[in-house]
Scaffold this motif. Structure first.
Motif, short mmCIF file in Angstrom:
data_model
loop_
_atom_site.label_atom_id
_atom_site.label_comp_id
_atom_site.label_asym_id
_atom_site.label_seq_id
_atom_site.Cartn_x
_atom_site.Cartn_y
_atom_site.Cartn_z
N ALA A 52 96.26 93.60 46.50
CA ALA A 52 96.23 92.28 47.13
C ALA A 52 97.53 92.01 47.88
N ARG A 53 98.66 92.34 47.24
CA ARG A 53 99.96 92.13 47.88
C ARG A 53 100.09 92.98 49.14
N ALA A 54 99.61 94.23 49.08
CA ALA A 54 99.66 95.11 50.25
C ALA A 54 98.79 94.55 51.37
N LEU A 55 97.60 94.05 51.04
CA LEU A 55 96.72 93.48 52.05
C LEU A 55 97.32 92.20 52.64
N GLU A 56 97.99 91.42 51.81
CA GLU A 56 98.61 90.17 52.29
C GLU A 56 99.77 90.45 53.25
N THR A 57 100.54 91.47 52.96
CA THR A 57 101.73 91.76 53.76
C THR A 57 101.51 92.82 54.83
N GLY A 58 100.42 93.60 54.71
CA GLY A 58 100.18 94.67 55.66
C GLY A 58 101.01 95.91 55.37
N GLU A 59 101.51 96.00 54.14
CA GLU A 59 102.35 97.12 53.74
C GLU A 59 101.49 98.35 53.41
N GLY A 60 101.46 99.31 54.32
CA GLY A 60 100.73 100.55 54.11
C GLY A 60 99.23 100.46 54.41
N VAL A 61 98.74 99.26 54.68
CA VAL A 61 97.32 99.05 55.01
C VAL A 61 97.23 98.00 56.11
N THR A 62 96.06 97.88 56.72
CA THR A 62 95.85 96.83 57.71
C THR A 62 95.86 95.48 57.00
N ARG A 63 96.63 94.55 57.53
CA ARG A 63 96.73 93.22 56.92
C ARG A 63 95.36 92.55 56.92
N ASP A 64 94.99 91.96 55.77
CA ASP A 64 93.70 91.31 55.61
C ASP A 64 93.86 90.18 54.59
N ASP A 65 94.18 88.97 55.08
CA ASP A 65 94.41 87.83 54.19
C ASP A 65 93.15 87.44 53.41
N VAL A 66 91.99 87.57 54.02
CA VAL A 66 90.74 87.19 53.34
C VAL A 66 90.52 88.08 52.11
N SER A 67 90.68 89.38 52.28
CA SER A 67 90.52 90.30 51.14
C SER A 67 91.61 90.11 50.10
N ALA A 68 92.82 89.85 50.55
CA ALA A 68 93.92 89.60 49.62
C ALA A 68 93.62 88.37 48.76
N ALA A 69 93.17 87.30 49.41
CA ALA A 69 92.85 86.07 48.68
C ALA A 69 91.73 86.30 47.67
N ALA A 70 90.73 87.10 48.04
CA ALA A 70 89.62 87.38 47.12
C ALA A 70 90.11 88.15 45.89
N LEU A 71 91.00 89.11 46.09
CA LEU A 71 91.56 89.86 44.95
C LEU A 71 92.45 88.98 44.09
N TYR A 72 93.28 88.15 44.72
CA TYR A 72 94.11 87.21 43.95
C TYR A 72 93.23 86.27 43.13
N GLU A 73 92.15 85.79 43.74
CA GLU A 73 91.23 84.87 43.04
C GLU A 73 90.67 85.52 41.79
N LYS A 74 90.26 86.76 41.91
CA LYS A 74 89.69 87.47 40.76
C LYS A 74 90.74 87.68 39.67
N ALA A 75 91.94 88.08 40.06
CA ALA A 75 93.00 88.35 39.08
C ALA A 75 93.52 87.06 38.44
#
Length: 101
Positions: A5-28
């Motif tokens: 989720a942190r990688a998706l939020e920041t775009g570190e090593g992956v394409t930035r995707d705030d929607v997916s990051a938020a979904a993972l944070y929500e689950k955790a």
């Protein structure tokens, strides 16, 4: 889950995707019950049943960092619909759990 989720939020090593990051944070961030109640019916006619409390291995409060990061995204309305009150509530819950960014 938090690292992805942190990688998706920041775009570190992956394409930035705030929607997916938020979904993972929500689950955790979800709090999970520490026990599950299971009813066992009576064995014989006229007997009494019982309720058994089974511990959940993954029970307990949700991840504090996930609560904080999701809360921040909600306050800012970044990648998801802005919900300031819920975001502030999640960030306060994270701090009560001991998370201090």
């Amino acid at each position: 889950m938090i690292e992805l989720a942190r990688a998706l939020e920041t775009g570190e090593g992956v394409t930035r995707d705030d929607v997916s990051a938020a979904a993972l944070y929500e689950k955790a961030a979800q709090d999970r019950p520490a026990f599950t109640s299971i009813y066992s019916p009576p064995v014989r006619l006229g007997g009494s049943g019982q309720v058994m409390m089974i511990p959940n291995a993954d029970g307990g409060p949700g991840n504090a960092e996930a609560k904080y990061r999701l809360g921040r995204m909600l306050v800012e309305g970044r990648g998801i619909e802005q919900e300031v009150a819920r975001g502030q509530e999640l960030m306060a819950a994270a701090q009560r759990q001991g998370f201090h960014p």
